[in-house]
Design a protein around this motif. Structure first.
Motif, PDB file in Angstrom:
ATOM      1  N   PRO A 102      -5.922   1.702  24.657  1.00  0.00           N
ATOM      2  CA  PRO A 102      -6.769   2.890  24.508  1.00  0.00           C
ATOM      3  C   PRO A 102      -8.105   2.895  23.591  1.00  0.00           C
ATOM      4  CG  PRO A 102      -4.547   3.448  24.575  1.00  0.00           C
ATOM      5  CD  PRO A 102      -4.723   2.224  24.381  1.00  0.00           C
ATOM      6  N   MET A 103      -7.687   2.553  22.196  1.00  0.00           N
ATOM      7  CA  MET A 103      -8.816   2.337  21.242  1.00  0.00           C
ATOM      8  C   MET A 103      -9.795   1.196  21.692  1.00  0.00           C
ATOM      9  SD  MET A 103      -8.590   4.548  18.988  1.00  0.00           S
ATOM     10  CE  MET A 103      -9.870   3.861  17.974  1.00  0.00           C
ATOM     11  N   GLY A 104      -9.245   0.366  22.387  1.00  0.00           N
ATOM     12  CA  GLY A 104     -10.300  -0.749  23.140  1.00  0.00           C
ATOM     13  C   GLY A 104     -11.311  -0.262  23.904  1.00  0.00           C
ATOM     14  N   ARG A 105     -10.642   0.670  24.822  1.00  0.00           N
ATOM     15  CA  ARG A 105     -11.502   1.576  25.853  1.00  0.00           C
ATOM     16  C   ARG A 105     -12.628   2.373  25.141  1.00  0.00           C
ATOM     17  NH1 ARG A 105      -6.585   1.647  28.789  1.00  0.00           N
ATOM     18  NH2 ARG A 105      -6.340   4.085  28.187  1.00  0.00           N
ATOM     19  N   PHE A 106     -11.970   3.096  24.104  1.00  0.00           N
ATOM     20  CA  PHE A 106     -12.933   3.886  23.357  1.00  0.00           C
ATOM     21  C   PHE A 106     -14.061   3.275  22.847  1.00  0.00           C
ATOM     22  CE2 PHE A 106     -13.763   5.901  19.161  1.00  0.00           C
ATOM     23  CZ  PHE A 106     -14.426   6.993  19.636  1.00  0.00           C
ATOM     24  N   ALA A 107     -13.622   1.937  21.931  1.00  0.00           N
ATOM     25  CA  ALA A 107     -14.639   1.314  21.567  1.00  0.00           C
ATOM     26  C   ALA A 107     -15.609   0.678  22.581  1.00  0.00           C
ATOM     27  CB  ALA A 107     -13.901  -0.001  20.788  1.00  0.00           C
ATOM     28  N   LEU A 108     -15.251   0.325  23.539  1.00  0.00           N
ATOM     29  CA  LEU A 108     -16.424  -0.179  24.632  1.00  0.00           C
ATOM     30  C   LEU A 108     -17.219   1.036  25.106  1.00  0.00           C
ATOM     31  CD1 LEU A 108     -13.902  -2.419  26.791  1.00  0.00           C
ATOM     32  CD2 LEU A 108     -15.813  -3.232  25.445  1.00  0.00           C
ATOM     33  N   SER A 109     -16.719   2.184  25.275  1.00  0.00           N
ATOM     34  CA  SER A 109     -17.495   3.546  25.751  1.00  0.00           C
ATOM     35  C   SER A 109     -18.410   3.783  24.715  1.00  0.00           C
ATOM     36  CB  SER A 109     -16.437   4.539  25.868  1.00  0.00           C
ATOM     37  OG  SER A 109     -16.049   5.150  24.511  1.00  0.00           O
ATOM     38  N   MET A 110     -18.452   3.180  23.431  1.00  0.00           N
ATOM     39  CA  MET A 110     -19.280   3.377  22.304  1.00  0.00           C
ATOM     40  C   MET A 110     -20.255   2.092  22.139  1.00  0.00           C
ATOM     41  SD  MET A 110     -17.045   5.548  19.428  1.00  0.00           S
ATOM     42  CE  MET A 110     -18.665   5.631  18.557  1.00  0.00           C
ATOM     43  N   GLY A 111     -20.026   1.050  22.946  1.00  0.00           N
ATOM     44  CA  GLY A 111     -20.985  -0.131  22.828  1.00  0.00           C
ATOM     45  C   GLY A 111     -20.359  -1.030  21.802  1.00  0.00           C
ATOM     46  N   VAL A 112     -19.096  -1.013  21.156  1.00  0.00           N
ATOM     47  CA  VAL A 112     -18.455  -1.787  20.196  1.00  0.00           C
ATOM     48  C   VAL A 112     -17.303  -2.667  20.865  1.00  0.00           C
ATOM     49  CG1 VAL A 112     -16.849  -1.936  18.175  1.00  0.00           C
ATOM     50  CG2 VAL A 112     -18.767   0.212  18.653  1.00  0.00           C
ATOM     51  N   PRO A 113     -17.335  -3.999  20.597  1.00  0.00           N
ATOM     52  CA  PRO A 113     -16.274  -4.757  21.180  1.00  0.00           C
ATOM     53  C   PRO A 113     -14.770  -4.371  21.042  1.00  0.00           C
ATOM     54  CG  PRO A 113     -17.773  -6.050  19.512  1.00  0.00           C
ATOM     55  CD  PRO A 113     -18.094  -4.543  19.511  1.00  0.00           C
ATOM     56  N   ALA A 114     -13.874  -4.338  22.085  1.00  0.00           N
ATOM     57  CA  ALA A 114     -12.725  -4.033  22.493  1.00  0.00           C
ATOM     58  C   ALA A 114     -11.980  -3.990  21.363  1.00  0.00           C
ATOM     59  CB  ALA A 114     -12.262  -4.215  23.860  1.00  0.00           C
ATOM     60  N   LEU A 115     -11.823  -5.225  20.685  1.00  0.00           N
ATOM     61  CA  LEU A 115     -10.721  -5.722  19.779  1.00  0.00           C
ATOM     62  C   LEU A 115     -11.412  -4.852  18.465  1.00  0.00           C
ATOM     63  CD1 LEU A 115     -10.256  -9.578  20.409  1.00  0.00           C
ATOM     64  CD2 LEU A 115      -8.705  -7.583  20.727  1.00  0.00           C
ATOM     65  N   ALA A 116     -12.281  -4.412  18.291  1.00  0.00           N
ATOM     66  CA  ALA A 116     -12.823  -3.722  17.100  1.00  0.00           C
ATOM     67  C   ALA A 116     -12.080  -2.340  17.081  1.00  0.00           C
ATOM     68  CB  ALA A 116     -14.275  -3.726  16.918  1.00  0.00           C
ATOM     69  N   GLY A 117     -11.726  -1.717  18.263  1.00  0.00           N
ATOM     70  CA  GLY A 117     -11.245  -0.245  18.457  1.00  0.00           C
ATOM     71  C   GLY A 117     -10.033   0.011  17.413  1.00  0.00           C
ATOM     72  N   PRO A 118      -9.100  -0.713  17.387  1.00  0.00           N
ATOM     73  CA  PRO A 118      -7.932  -0.444  16.319  1.00  0.00           C
ATOM     74  C   PRO A 118      -8.426  -0.404  14.862  1.00  0.00           C
ATOM     75  CG  PRO A 118      -7.317  -2.195  18.072  1.00  0.00           C
ATOM     76  CD  PRO A 118      -8.767  -1.988  18.091  1.00  0.00           C
TER      77      PRO A 118
END
Length: 440
Positions: free
Chosen positions: A182-198
């Motif tokens: 979920p944090m990966g998807r959230f990061a992608l929605s903000m234009g951030v790489p998915a693995l940075a989400g956590p």
């Protein structure tokens, strides 16, 4: 001059507060329980921040570097940063108290998590490595917080106090890995790489943990404990003729406690670091990786409440033996489990977490038993440096071992290394018993 005056005033205030508690056992217990409650709340947030680096740090480095050979470097850097932070936090806490030492440590860890996010956005490997070192401050603080609950605990409450602090980490630590996707998807929605989400979650979690401690850990448990120690009547040499022997036993307690923590940390970090890479090679996705690591981290912390009671009741050394056997079982199962068997990987990593839990709580209890309030925080910080460096070595070497051989070889090596706990503890107990027998 003003800072010195403020520090002096803080010490005087703590001494006055200590006076109000020292003659009232009921008030002492109330303060002990209140301190544990604040530590528990901070650890719930801290656990969520801790899980980010554990779960995707290796995957992020692999993605940016394009090779598995250095996938263990993030864990090594994180634990090296943790080592330096443990040393600094221990000394700062000894001087200024747990509230400032732990609170600021968590805030620095939050800054490191923000740096990791920025490194992922910029695809800057140097910034990633530097930020992981800073992020290690949050990891060190999360572990140092377990000591805060013991400052006001009696001898038969110490392992239980450690376990309460650690079990509270479970809620955030288990939720963290399972929020990877979920944090990966959230990061992608903000234009951030998915693995940075956590790591976005980690930044918020560490910051909240630090603010809770800074705002509510009052009066400071370590400063109160130091005041109590100063106000206790000093025993004469005639009343305590075995003081020198007690000091020798305490030193051996520090040695065996540190050895137990170091060995369990090496084995746990080495196998855990390479498990996500191993799973990825066998076709598992981020959700499966998050599930396995989430259960592993849960096994590291959730059994703590029962573990603490067992350590207090059955003894520190017996539980250290149990840790060695459990880690051996984890290593053997991880080595023989097929890479595509999610159930066996979950079982192996759960045993790995449990073995670490048994060793870490029994080792910590031995260290607390062997220290006094006047030197406790800086001694604990120094010994945690050794533990963190052991984890750094395990993390750095794990990628190289797997790249040159296999995950199975790494797991076998970790399992058999854990058996060293048993002869080390037996040897130390014999050395401790020798002066007693000669005295007789």
């Amino acid at each position: 001059m003003e800072l010195k005056h403020e520090h002096s005033s803080a010490i005087q205030n703590n001494r006055k507060k200590a006076d109000s508690y020292i003659h009232s056992p009921a008030e002492q217990q109330r303060l002990y329980k209140r301190t544990l409650l604040i530590v528990v709340i901070s650890q719930i947030f801290g656990g969520a921040g801790l899980a980010a680096g554990v779960t995707v740090g290796a995957l992020l480095a692999q993605e940016m570097l394009g090779t598995d050979s250095y996938a263990g470097i993030p864990a090594a850097l994180l634990t090296l940063g943790s080592a330096l932070s443990a040393f600094l936090i221990g000394r700062f806490s000894q001087r200024s108290g747990r509230r400032l030492g732990l609170g600021l440590g968590f805030l620095v860890g939050g800054i490191g998590a923000i740096g990791v996010v920025m490194a992922a956005i910029m695809s800057n490997i140097i910034l990633l490595f530097a930020s992981l070192c800073v992020y290690g401050a949050g990891t060190a603080t999360n572990l140092q917080a377990r000591y805060a609950g013991t400052d006001l605990a009696g001898p038969t409450q110490r392992a239980t106090a450690i376990s309460i602090a650690m079990v509270s980490t479970t809620f955030g630590a288990v939720a963290g890995p399972n929020l990877v996707e979920p944090m990966g998807r959230f990061a992608l929605s903000m234009g951030v790489p998915a693995l940075a989400g956590p790591f976005m979650l980690g930044a918020a979690a560490f910051t909240l943990a630090g603010l809770v401690l800074l705002a509510f850990l009052r009066p400071d448990p370590l400063l109160i404990a130091k005041s109590w120690d100063r106000q206790q009547p000093k025993k004469s040499a005639e009343a305590n003729p075995s003081a020198d022997q007690s000091s020798i036993v305490n030193n051996r307690g520090l040695i065996v406690g540190t050895t137990v923590m170091v060995l369990t940390q090496i084995v746990m970090v080495a196998i855990m670091t390479m498990t996500p890479i191993h799973m990825k090679h066998h076709g598992h996705g981020l959700s499966e990786v998050g599930l396995v690591i989430g259960i592993h981290v849960g096994a590291m912390y959730f059994p703590s409440l029962v573990t603490g009671i067992l350590v207090d009741k059955l003894g520190r050394t017996f539980m250290a033996y149990t840790s060695g056997v459990t880690l051996l079982a984890a290593g053997l199962l991880a080595a023989i489990a097929p890479g595509d068997s999610l159930v066996l990987l979950i079982t192996a990593l759960a045993l790995l977490g449990l073995g670490w839990n048994l060793g870490f709580i029994s080792g910590t209890a031995l260290i607390v038993d062997a220290t006094t309030a006047s030197t406790r925080a800086k001694t604990q910080g120094t010994l945690d440096v050794l533990t963190a460096l052991a984890g750094a070595a395990g993390g750095a070497l794990s990628g190289m071992v797997v790249a040159s051989s296999s995950y199975a070889v790494l797991s076998y090596a970790g399992g058999f290394l854990s058996l060293l706990l048993i002869p080390v503890v037996i040897w130390t107990r014999r050395k401790s018993a020798a002066p007693k027998s000669s005295a007789m």
